[in-house]
Design a protein around this motif. Sequence first.
Motif, PDB file in Angstrom:
ATOM      1  N   GLN A   7       0.818  -1.207   0.000  1.00 18.86           N
ATOM      2  CA  GLN A   7       0.000   0.000   0.000  1.00 18.86           C
ATOM      3  C   GLN A   7       0.855   1.261   0.000  1.00 18.86           C
ATOM      4  O   GLN A   7       0.451   2.279  -0.518  1.00 18.86           O
ATOM      5  N   ASN A   8       2.045   1.189   0.587  1.00 17.39           N
ATOM      6  CA  ASN A   8       2.894   2.366   0.690  1.00 17.39           C
ATOM      7  C   ASN A   8       3.867   2.505  -0.471  1.00 17.39           C
ATOM      8  O   ASN A   8       4.650   3.424  -0.514  1.00 17.39           O
ATOM      9  N   SER A   9       3.840   1.564  -1.394  1.00 14.20           N
ATOM     10  CA  SER A   9       4.719   1.675  -2.551  1.00 14.20           C
ATOM     11  C   SER A   9       3.942   2.307  -3.692  1.00 14.20           C
ATOM     12  O   SER A   9       2.737   2.174  -3.795  1.00 14.20           O
ATOM     13  N   GLU A  10       4.673   2.994  -4.535  1.00 11.11           N
ATOM     14  CA  GLU A  10       4.033   3.692  -5.638  1.00 11.11           C
ATOM     15  C   GLU A  10       4.468   3.075  -6.951  1.00 11.11           C
ATOM     16  O   GLU A  10       5.628   2.742  -7.133  1.00 11.11           O
ATOM     17  N   GLN A  11       3.528   2.953  -7.873  1.00  9.25           N
ATOM     18  CA  GLN A  11       3.881   2.456  -9.188  1.00  9.25           C
ATOM     19  C   GLN A  11       4.587   3.558  -9.962  1.00  9.25           C
ATOM     20  O   GLN A  11       4.281   4.730  -9.810  1.00  9.25           O
ATOM     21  N   THR A  12       5.538   3.156 -10.790  1.00  8.69           N
ATOM     22  CA  THR A  12       6.135   4.121 -11.703  1.00  8.69           C
ATOM     23  C   THR A  12       5.335   4.061 -12.990  1.00  8.69           C
ATOM     24  O   THR A  12       4.391   3.278 -13.110  1.00  8.69           O
ATOM     25  N   SER A  13       5.700   4.835 -13.966  1.00  7.45           N
ATOM     26  CA  SER A  13       4.962   4.846 -15.223  1.00  7.45           C
ATOM     27  C   SER A  13       5.038   3.483 -15.920  1.00  7.45           C
ATOM     28  O   SER A  13       4.135   3.090 -16.626  1.00  7.45           O
ATOM     29  N   ASP A  14       6.129   2.760 -15.695  1.00 10.67           N
ATOM     30  CA  ASP A  14       6.286   1.422 -16.253  1.00 10.67           C
ATOM     31  C   ASP A  14       5.737   0.431 -15.232  1.00 10.67           C
ATOM     32  O   ASP A  14       6.182   0.387 -14.100  1.00 10.67           O
ATOM     33  N   ASN A  15       4.764  -0.355 -15.622  1.00 11.38           N
ATOM     34  CA  ASN A  15       4.105  -1.269 -14.699  1.00 11.38           C
ATOM     35  C   ASN A  15       5.016  -2.385 -14.200  1.00 11.38           C
ATOM     36  O   ASN A  15       4.627  -3.131 -13.318  1.00 11.38           O
ATOM     37  N   ASN A  16       6.222  -2.519 -14.750  1.00 11.86           N
ATOM     38  CA  ASN A  16       7.149  -3.563 -14.330  1.00 11.86           C
ATOM     39  C   ASN A  16       8.035  -3.128 -13.177  1.00 11.86           C
ATOM     40  O   ASN A  16       8.890  -3.889 -12.737  1.00 11.86           O
ATOM     41  N   GLU A  17       7.887  -1.902 -12.713  1.00 13.79           N
ATOM     42  CA  GLU A  17       8.721  -1.388 -11.632  1.00 13.79           C
ATOM     43  C   GLU A  17       7.841  -0.819 -10.529  1.00 13.79           C
ATOM     44  O   GLU A  17       6.705  -0.428 -10.763  1.00 13.79           O
ATOM     45  N   VAL A  18       8.426  -0.782  -9.327  1.00  8.11           N
ATOM     46  CA  VAL A  18       7.695  -0.228  -8.185  1.00  8.11           C
ATOM     47  C   VAL A  18       8.639   0.655  -7.379  1.00  8.11           C
ATOM     48  O   VAL A  18       9.810   0.327  -7.208  1.00  8.11           O
ATOM     49  N   ASN A  19       8.131   1.799  -6.936  1.00  3.78           N
ATOM     50  CA  ASN A  19       8.886   2.704  -6.083  1.00  3.78           C
ATOM     51  C   ASN A  19       8.657   2.243  -4.650  1.00  3.78           C
ATOM     52  O   ASN A  19       7.550   2.334  -4.143  1.00  3.78           O
ATOM     53  N   ILE A  20       9.700   1.754  -3.995  1.00  2.00           N
ATOM     54  CA  ILE A  20       9.546   1.217  -2.644  1.00  2.00           C
ATOM     55  C   ILE A  20       9.793   2.274  -1.569  1.00  2.00           C
ATOM     56  O   ILE A  20       9.713   1.983  -0.385  1.00  2.00           O
ATOM     57  N   GLY A  21      10.085   3.494  -1.989  1.00 11.49           N
ATOM     58  CA  GLY A  21      10.284   4.601  -1.049  1.00 11.49           C
ATOM     59  C   GLY A  21      11.473   5.453  -1.420  1.00 11.49           C
ATOM     60  O   GLY A  21      12.453   4.957  -1.946  1.00 11.49           O
ATOM     61  N   GLU A  22      11.373   6.739  -1.173  1.00 11.80           N
ATOM     62  CA  GLU A  22      12.441   7.721  -1.415  1.00 11.80           C
ATOM     63  C   GLU A  22      13.015   7.627  -2.823  1.00 11.80           C
ATOM     64  O   GLU A  22      14.205   7.812  -3.036  1.00 11.80           O
ATOM     65  N   GLY A  23      12.185   7.291  -3.797  1.00 10.88           N
ATOM     66  CA  GLY A  23      12.623   7.231  -5.178  1.00 10.88           C
ATOM     67  C   GLY A  23      13.393   5.973  -5.552  1.00 10.88           C
ATOM     68  O   GLY A  23      13.913   5.868  -6.658  1.00 10.88           O
ATOM     69  N   VAL A  24      13.475   5.006  -4.666  1.00 17.09           N
ATOM     70  CA  VAL A  24      14.168   3.743  -4.945  1.00 17.09           C
ATOM     71  C   VAL A  24      13.202   2.846  -5.715  1.00 17.09           C
ATOM     72  O   VAL A  24      12.124   2.513  -5.233  1.00 17.09           O
ATOM     73  N   VAL A  25      13.612   2.458  -6.934  1.00 15.07           N
ATOM     74  CA  VAL A  25      12.755   1.699  -7.830  1.00 15.07           C
ATOM     75  C   VAL A  25      13.375   0.325  -8.083  1.00 15.07           C
ATOM     76  O   VAL A  25      14.575   0.223  -8.361  1.00 15.07           O
ATOM     77  N   ILE A  26      12.548  -0.720  -7.970  1.00 18.35           N
ATOM     78  CA  ILE A  26      13.011  -2.078  -8.283  1.00 18.35           C
ATOM     79  C   ILE A  26      11.959  -2.764  -9.154  1.00 18.35           C
ATOM     80  O   ILE A  26      10.828  -2.289  -9.272  1.00 18.35           O
ATOM     81  N   HIS A  27      12.332  -3.890  -9.754  1.00 18.39           N
ATOM     82  CA  HIS A  27      11.403  -4.652 -10.590  1.00 18.39           C
ATOM     83  C   HIS A  27      10.261  -5.204  -9.751  1.00 18.39           C
ATOM     84  O   HIS A  27      10.473  -5.732  -8.660  1.00 18.39           O
ATOM     85  N   ARG A  28       9.063  -5.073 -10.258  1.00 23.15           N
ATOM     86  CA  ARG A  28       7.854  -5.502  -9.549  1.00 23.15           C
ATOM     87  C   ARG A  28       7.900  -6.995  -9.196  1.00 23.15           C
ATOM     88  O   ARG A  28       7.572  -7.379  -8.078  1.00 23.15           O
ATOM     89  N   GLU A  29       8.313  -7.842 -10.134  1.00 20.68           N
ATOM     90  CA  GLU A  29       8.358  -9.287  -9.870  1.00 20.68           C
ATOM     91  C   GLU A  29       9.310  -9.614  -8.726  1.00 20.68           C
ATOM     92  O   GLU A  29       9.000 -10.449  -7.871  1.00 20.68           O
ATOM     93  N   LYS A  30      10.461  -8.964  -8.710  1.00 16.28           N
ATOM     94  CA  LYS A  30      11.425  -9.203  -7.630  1.00 16.28           C
ATOM     95  C   LYS A  30      10.857  -8.732  -6.297  1.00 16.28           C
ATOM     96  O   LYS A  30      11.018  -9.388  -5.274  1.00 16.28           O
ATOM     97  N   TRP A  31      10.195  -7.581  -6.291  1.00 15.48           N
ATOM     98  CA  TRP A  31       9.589  -7.031  -5.083  1.00 15.48           C
ATOM     99  C   TRP A  31       8.539  -7.998  -4.528  1.00 15.48           C
ATOM    100  O   TRP A  31       8.495  -8.272  -3.333  1.00 15.48           O
ATOM    101  N   MET A  32       7.709  -8.535  -5.408  1.00 15.77           N
ATOM    102  CA  MET A  32       6.670  -9.469  -4.974  1.00 15.77           C
ATOM    103  C   MET A  32       7.299 -10.749  -4.410  1.00 15.77           C
ATOM    104  O   MET A  32       6.840 -11.274  -3.399  1.00 15.77           O
ATOM    105  N   LYS A  33       8.369 -11.229  -5.044  1.00 21.66           N
ATOM    106  CA  LYS A  33       9.058 -12.436  -4.577  1.00 21.66           C
ATOM    107  C   LYS A  33       9.694 -12.197  -3.201  1.00 21.66           C
ATOM    108  O   LYS A  33       9.602 -13.036  -2.307  1.00 21.66           O
ATOM    109  N   ILE A  34      10.328 -11.045  -3.028  1.00 22.37           N
ATOM    110  CA  ILE A  34      10.980 -10.703  -1.759  1.00 22.37           C
ATOM    111  C   ILE A  34       9.959 -10.673  -0.624  1.00 22.37           C
ATOM    112  O   ILE A  34      10.229 -11.148   0.474  1.00 22.37           O
ATOM    113  N   GLN A  35       8.790 -10.139  -0.877  1.00 18.96           N
ATOM    114  CA  GLN A  35       7.758 -10.045   0.162  1.00 18.96           C
ATOM    115  C   GLN A  35       7.244 -11.412   0.604  1.00 18.96           C
ATOM    116  O   GLN A  35       6.689 -11.545   1.690  1.00 18.96           O
ATOM    117  N   LEU A  36       7.459 -12.434  -0.215  1.00 16.23           N
ATOM    118  CA  LEU A  36       7.010 -13.787   0.132  1.00 16.23           C
ATOM    119  C   LEU A  36       8.006 -14.534   1.017  1.00 16.23           C
ATOM    120  O   LEU A  36       7.711 -15.631   1.477  1.00 16.23           O
TER     121      LEU A  36
END
Length: 130
Positions: A7-36
Amino acid sequence: MNSAVDQNSEQTSDNNEVNIGEGVVIHREKWMKIQLNVKDSLFVKELAVCIWGTSTLANRSLEGKSCPTTKSDPRPPLTPHKVRTLKSCFQKWLEGKNLEEAELKARTVKLGHYLTEKIQDINKKVKKAK
């Protein structure tokens, strides 16, 4: 997936990336895997690799201090705002586990240890490859 973090992460214009805070952007798939992840150490270590990459981690230290055992020259510290982002993500991930306050604090304090351990692991692999 941990909705408290998501809920606290923001999508970037590219749906394959996610802003996890303070402008730090990582790949969405990796982020979802890490959370598991089930283990705290794996969450921190895998997220650190996504944020900095192994080559950067290999040449940095947590706080920019020299190694107490080898007395080698100090390496540059990890980027402070990225460390804050990692810590924030870790805290939110832990909060999603509905831990008691004392347990939450005890586990959050280990973040620095996990980061240092990951840096050491990467450097061991680099030395073995030589």
